[in-house]
Design a protein around this motif. Sequence first.
Motif, PDB file in Angstrom:
ATOM      1  N   GLU A   4       0.837  -1.109   0.036  1.00  0.00           N
ATOM      2  CA  GLU A   4      -0.052   0.043  -0.155  1.00  0.00           C
ATOM      3  C   GLU A   4       0.855   1.281   0.137  1.00  0.00           C
ATOM      4  O   GLU A   4       1.561   1.287   0.887  1.00  0.00           O
ATOM      5  CB  GLU A   4      -0.793   0.029   1.088  1.00  0.00           C
ATOM      6  N   ARG A   5       0.761   1.940  -1.023  1.00  0.00           N
ATOM      7  CA  ARG A   5       1.474   3.356  -1.069  1.00  0.00           C
ATOM      8  C   ARG A   5       0.645   4.574  -0.476  1.00  0.00           C
ATOM      9  O   ARG A   5      -0.476   4.898  -1.082  1.00  0.00           O
ATOM     10  CB  ARG A   5       1.914   3.456  -2.560  1.00  0.00           C
ATOM     11  N   MET A   6       1.098   5.270   0.597  1.00  0.00           N
ATOM     12  CA  MET A   6       0.349   6.340   1.170  1.00  0.00           C
ATOM     13  C   MET A   6       1.256   7.568   1.071  1.00  0.00           C
ATOM     14  O   MET A   6       2.374   7.370   1.369  1.00  0.00           O
ATOM     15  CB  MET A   6       0.012   6.007   2.505  1.00  0.00           C
ATOM     16  N   VAL A   7       0.673   8.736   0.616  1.00  0.00           N
ATOM     17  CA  VAL A   7       1.226   9.844   0.578  1.00  0.00           C
ATOM     18  C   VAL A   7       0.392  10.995   1.179  1.00  0.00           C
ATOM     19  O   VAL A   7      -0.809  11.161   0.711  1.00  0.00           O
ATOM     20  CB  VAL A   7       1.677  10.151  -0.906  1.00  0.00           C
ATOM     21  N   ASN A   8       0.595  11.506   2.115  1.00  0.00           N
ATOM     22  CA  ASN A   8      -0.159  12.566   2.895  1.00  0.00           C
ATOM     23  C   ASN A   8      -1.372  11.851   3.178  1.00  0.00           C
ATOM     24  O   ASN A   8      -2.452  12.694   3.208  1.00  0.00           O
ATOM     25  CB  ASN A   8      -0.265  13.725   2.128  1.00  0.00           C
ATOM     26  N   GLY A   9      -1.475  10.685   3.768  1.00  0.00           N
ATOM     27  CA  GLY A   9      -2.540  10.057   4.138  1.00  0.00           C
ATOM     28  C   GLY A   9      -3.720   9.439   2.883  1.00  0.00           C
ATOM     29  O   GLY A   9      -4.628   9.080   3.187  1.00  0.00           O
ATOM     30  N   ILE A  10      -3.008   9.704   1.760  1.00  0.00           N
ATOM     31  CA  ILE A  10      -3.705   9.342   0.630  1.00  0.00           C
ATOM     32  C   ILE A  10      -3.374   8.066  -0.126  1.00  0.00           C
ATOM     33  O   ILE A  10      -2.247   7.687  -0.402  1.00  0.00           O
ATOM     34  CB  ILE A  10      -3.811  10.433  -0.581  1.00  0.00           C
ATOM     35  N   LEU A  12      -2.539   5.993  -2.787  1.00  0.00           N
ATOM     36  CA  LEU A  12      -2.379   6.311  -4.331  1.00  0.00           C
ATOM     37  C   LEU A  12      -3.112   5.353  -5.240  1.00  0.00           C
ATOM     38  O   LEU A  12      -3.676   5.769  -6.095  1.00  0.00           O
ATOM     39  CB  LEU A  12      -0.888   6.575  -4.767  1.00  0.00           C
ATOM     40  N   GLU A  13      -2.853   4.216  -4.817  1.00  0.00           N
ATOM     41  CA  GLU A  13      -3.493   3.082  -5.701  1.00  0.00           C
ATOM     42  C   GLU A  13      -5.066   3.214  -5.775  1.00  0.00           C
ATOM     43  O   GLU A  13      -5.572   3.009  -6.905  1.00  0.00           O
ATOM     44  CB  GLU A  13      -3.156   1.819  -5.335  1.00  0.00           C
ATOM     45  N   ARG A  14      -5.809   3.584  -4.691  1.00  0.00           N
ATOM     46  CA  ARG A  14      -7.327   3.848  -4.675  1.00  0.00           C
ATOM     47  C   ARG A  14      -7.497   4.905  -5.314  1.00  0.00           C
ATOM     48  O   ARG A  14      -8.601   5.021  -6.223  1.00  0.00           O
ATOM     49  CB  ARG A  14      -7.529   3.769  -3.151  1.00  0.00           C
ATOM     50  N   LEU A  15      -6.755   6.017  -5.329  1.00  0.00           N
ATOM     51  CA  LEU A  15      -6.864   7.387  -5.944  1.00  0.00           C
ATOM     52  C   LEU A  15      -6.900   7.125  -7.461  1.00  0.00           C
ATOM     53  O   LEU A  15      -7.831   7.508  -8.157  1.00  0.00           O
ATOM     54  CB  LEU A  15      -6.140   8.270  -5.482  1.00  0.00           C
ATOM     55  N   VAL A  16      -5.910   6.154  -8.006  1.00  0.00           N
ATOM     56  CA  VAL A  16      -5.689   6.074  -9.385  1.00  0.00           C
ATOM     57  C   VAL A  16      -6.725   5.041  -9.982  1.00  0.00           C
ATOM     58  O   VAL A  16      -7.518   5.421 -10.768  1.00  0.00           O
ATOM     59  CB  VAL A  16      -4.506   5.394  -9.602  1.00  0.00           C
ATOM     60  N   ASP A  17      -7.296   4.130  -9.206  1.00  0.00           N
ATOM     61  CA  ASP A  17      -8.229   3.436  -9.457  1.00  0.00           C
ATOM     62  C   ASP A  17      -9.719   4.102  -9.580  1.00  0.00           C
ATOM     63  O   ASP A  17     -10.492   3.905 -10.492  1.00  0.00           O
ATOM     64  CB  ASP A  17      -8.628   2.157  -8.308  1.00  0.00           C
TER      65      ASP A  17
END
Length: 65
Positions: A4-10, A12-17
């Motif tokens: 799981e790649r989190m940046v600033n609490g986000i 990223l994989e879920r955001l891209v999906d």
Amino acid sequence: MAVERMVNGIDLERLVDTRKALKDNPEAAQVVFRAKNRWDEGTHCCTTVQDFTIAGKEDKSRPKP
């Protein structure tokens, strides 16, 4: 094993999906807000955004005041 790649609490994989899903179905991103205004003594405006529709469905997650 997926990492799981989190940046600033986000997530990223879920955001891209999510972005891909909305690109494929732009109607799902449509949001309609309904605002109510009340003027107090002619100089102060109180605005409430309580009701809205998202992806064609009425949001019922917020209690009515």
